[in-house]
Design a protein around this motif. Structure first.
Motif, short mmCIF file in Angstrom:
data_model
loop_
_atom_site.label_atom_id
_atom_site.label_comp_id
_atom_site.label_asym_id
_atom_site.label_seq_id
_atom_site.Cartn_x
_atom_site.Cartn_y
_atom_site.Cartn_z
N LYS A 163 0.92 -1.21 0.05
CA LYS A 163 -0.11 -0.06 0.15
C LYS A 163 0.91 1.14 -0.10
CE LYS A 163 -3.70 -0.07 2.53
NZ LYS A 163 -4.55 0.03 3.54
N LEU A 164 0.42 2.12 -0.75
CA LEU A 164 1.12 3.24 -0.91
C LEU A 164 0.47 4.69 -0.41
CD1 LEU A 164 3.90 5.11 -1.62
CD2 LEU A 164 3.14 4.95 -3.84
N PHE A 165 0.55 5.49 0.40
CA PHE A 165 0.21 6.54 0.70
C PHE A 165 0.82 7.89 0.07
CE2 PHE A 165 -1.11 3.65 3.81
CZ PHE A 165 -2.31 3.97 4.48
N GLY A 166 0.06 8.49 -1.08
CA GLY A 166 0.56 9.77 -1.49
C GLY A 166 -0.25 10.77 -1.74
N MET A 167 0.07 11.80 -2.55
CA MET A 167 -0.90 12.82 -2.87
C MET A 167 -0.50 13.29 -4.46
SD MET A 167 -1.28 16.45 -0.77
CE MET A 167 -2.83 17.68 -1.37
N TRP A 168 -1.56 13.77 -5.08
CA TRP A 168 -1.62 14.00 -6.35
C TRP A 168 -0.58 15.00 -6.83
CZ3 TRP A 168 -2.10 18.40 -9.09
CH2 TRP A 168 -2.71 19.51 -8.34
N CYS A 169 -0.28 15.93 -6.06
CA CYS A 169 0.69 16.89 -6.33
C CYS A 169 2.19 16.73 -5.87
CB CYS A 169 0.39 18.26 -6.13
SG CYS A 169 -0.08 18.35 -4.32
N SER A 170 2.22 15.68 -4.95
CA SER A 170 3.65 15.21 -4.28
C SER A 170 4.59 14.63 -5.47
CB SER A 170 3.13 14.52 -3.31
OG SER A 170 4.60 13.96 -2.70
N PRO A 171 5.75 15.31 -5.75
CA PRO A 171 6.86 14.71 -6.48
C PRO A 171 7.54 13.46 -5.77
CG PRO A 171 7.60 16.73 -5.71
CD PRO A 171 6.15 16.74 -5.23
N PHE A 172 7.32 13.67 -4.48
CA PHE A 172 7.96 12.79 -3.70
C PHE A 172 7.44 11.24 -3.68
CE2 PHE A 172 8.87 16.84 -1.91
CZ PHE A 172 10.26 17.07 -2.10
N ALA A 173 6.05 11.34 -3.71
CA ALA A 173 5.16 10.03 -3.68
C ALA A 173 5.28 9.52 -5.07
CB ALA A 173 3.63 10.48 -3.40
N LEU A 174 5.49 10.45 -6.13
CA LEU A 174 5.71 10.21 -7.52
C LEU A 174 7.02 9.11 -7.75
CD1 LEU A 174 4.22 10.33 -10.03
CD2 LEU A 174 5.51 12.24 -10.59
N ARG A 175 7.82 9.52 -7.00
CA ARG A 175 9.32 8.81 -6.73
C ARG A 175 8.86 7.22 -6.62
NH1 ARG A 175 13.07 12.63 -3.05
NH2 ARG A 175 13.85 13.90 -4.41
N ALA A 176 8.18 7.24 -5.38
CA ALA A 176 7.87 5.83 -4.95
C ALA A 176 7.06 5.10 -6.10
CB ALA A 176 7.08 5.95 -3.80
N GLU A 177 6.28 5.70 -6.44
CA GLU A 177 5.35 5.04 -7.64
C GLU A 177 5.94 4.51 -8.80
OE1 GLU A 177 1.21 5.86 -8.59
OE2 GLU A 177 1.50 8.08 -7.96
N TRP A 178 6.99 5.58 -9.23
CA TRP A 178 8.10 4.90 -10.55
C TRP A 178 8.84 3.63 -10.06
CZ3 TRP A 178 9.75 10.69 -11.34
CH2 TRP A 178 8.94 11.49 -12.00
N ALA A 179 9.27 3.76 -8.85
CA ALA A 179 10.22 2.67 -8.54
C ALA A 179 9.40 1.30 -8.31
CB ALA A 179 10.76 2.76 -6.86
N LEU A 180 8.01 1.33 -7.79
CA LEU A 180 7.13 0.43 -7.93
C LEU A 180 6.56 -0.05 -9.12
CD1 LEU A 180 4.70 1.49 -4.86
CD2 LEU A 180 6.40 -0.68 -4.82
N LYS A 181 6.42 0.70 -10.13
CA LYS A 181 6.11 0.42 -11.26
C LYS A 181 7.26 -0.03 -12.12
CE LYS A 181 2.23 3.61 -11.88
NZ LYS A 181 1.63 4.82 -12.29
N LEU A 182 8.47 0.39 -12.04
CA LEU A 182 9.51 -0.19 -12.77
C LEU A 182 9.78 -1.67 -12.18
CD1 LEU A 182 12.31 2.77 -12.60
CD2 LEU A 182 11.24 1.64 -14.50
N LYS A 183 9.62 -2.05 -11.14
CA LYS A 183 9.90 -3.44 -10.57
C LYS A 183 8.59 -4.41 -10.82
CE LYS A 183 13.63 -3.06 -8.12
NZ LYS A 183 14.72 -4.19 -8.42
N GLY A 184 7.40 -3.55 -11.21
CA GLY A 184 6.38 -4.61 -11.62
C GLY A 184 5.76 -4.97 -10.41
N VAL A 185 5.60 -4.22 -9.35
CA VAL A 185 4.91 -4.58 -7.94
C VAL A 185 3.44 -3.96 -8.00
CG1 VAL A 185 4.96 -4.13 -5.53
CG2 VAL A 185 7.08 -4.42 -6.89
N GLU A 186 2.73 -4.92 -7.78
CA GLU A 186 1.37 -4.48 -7.37
C GLU A 186 1.05 -3.80 -6.16
OE1 GLU A 186 -1.62 -7.34 -8.52
OE2 GLU A 186 -1.04 -7.99 -10.31
N TYR A 187 0.16 -2.68 -6.23
CA TYR A 187 0.07 -1.90 -4.89
C TYR A 187 -1.23 -1.17 -4.73
CZ TYR A 187 1.50 2.19 -7.71
OH TYR A 187 1.58 3.31 -8.71
N GLU A 188 -1.62 -0.82 -3.72
CA GLU A 188 -2.80 -0.34 -3.57
C GLU A 188 -2.46 1.33 -3.22
OE1 GLU A 188 -6.49 0.48 -0.30
OE2 GLU A 188 -5.27 -1.31 -0.19
N TYR A 189 -3.12 2.27 -4.07
CA TYR A 189 -2.67 3.66 -3.79
C TYR A 189 -3.64 4.27 -3.05
CZ TYR A 189 -1.64 8.62 -4.67
OH TYR A 189 -1.50 9.86 -4.60
#
Length: 237
Positions: free
Chosen positions: A22-48
């Protein structure tokens, strides 16, 4: 099915839920976006989980990150990890068989960490200073920002991305800049990065923004522009 079986099944379901990411983020947060990119690169399924940091933070967020109360927070196996750069490294270490984010070579890995920290400690505040000031103060901030970008360019010499031919740790850490800097330039009417003063950074901006990973995850430009413009006006008021 007896009560005992139901209880066991409930425990299994609960255990499976704990394994979820599970990833807690906010639409305008570049820092949350970093975490999303890492998960997507790894092909990890996650709940946002979208948070509203400006109004009411969820009880879950406060429970998982009582120290800074900020996003992003990654929850894996029921255990929370805070701070975006820490999350990227955690994702790279846990899902080892996926896309390699940090270099395997210890020296190159140390260099990647150095430049990611440089971007965090130098580029971020310098860029924010251009965004949040006016007049002579802004001109001084512009010079400072261009100087630190010039230093960061050293890490791009001879490469398309900081990671080489493909993106890596530094690209993910600094990857919010190509989008947000262009937004800032539009809002303040000042050119920070261009092909003449920072040719390598400028080319990296273009190449990074062309990645499908990036194009498919950035917030809507008009929404981000309006949000950033209103926020700047508050800073200047």
């Amino acid at each position: 099915m007896n009560i005992s079986s139901l209880r066991n099944w409930g425990e299994i379901v609960e255990a499976m839920a704990e394994k979820r990411v599970k990833l807690f983020g906010m639409w305008c947060s570049p820092f949350a976006l970093r975490a999303e990119w890492a998960l997507k690169l790894k092909g990890v399924e996650y709940e946002y989980v979208e948070e509203d940091l400006f109004h009411k933070k969820s009880e879950e967020l406060l429970r998982y990150n009582p120290v800074t109360k900020k996003v992003p927070v990654l929850v894996h196996d029921g255990k929370p990890i805070a701070e975006s750069l820490v999350i990227i490294e955690y994702v790279d270490e846990v899902w080892k068989d996926g896309y390699p984010i940090l270099p395997k070579d210890p020296y190159e890995r140390a260099q990647a960490r150095f430049w990611a920290k440089f971007a965090e400690d130098k580029i971020n505040p310098a860029t924010f200073a251009v965004y949040s000031t006016t007049g002579e103060q802004q001109q001084k901030a512009l010079q400072d920002a261009q100087e630190v970008f010039k230093t960061l360019e050293e890490a791009l010499k001879g490469k398309k991305f900081f990671g080489g031919e493909t993106i890596g740790f530094v690209d993910i850490a600094a990857g919010w800049l190509p989008c947000w800097v262009r937004i800032i330039e539009e809002i303040v009417g000042i050119n920070i990065v261009n092909e003449n003063n920072l040719p390598l950074i400028n080319a990296w901006f273009d190449d990074f923004m062309e990645l499908e990973l990036v194009k498919g995850s950035l917030p809507p430009k008009d929404k981000l522009y309006a949000f950033s413009k209103a926020r700047r006006e508050k800073f200047l008021a």
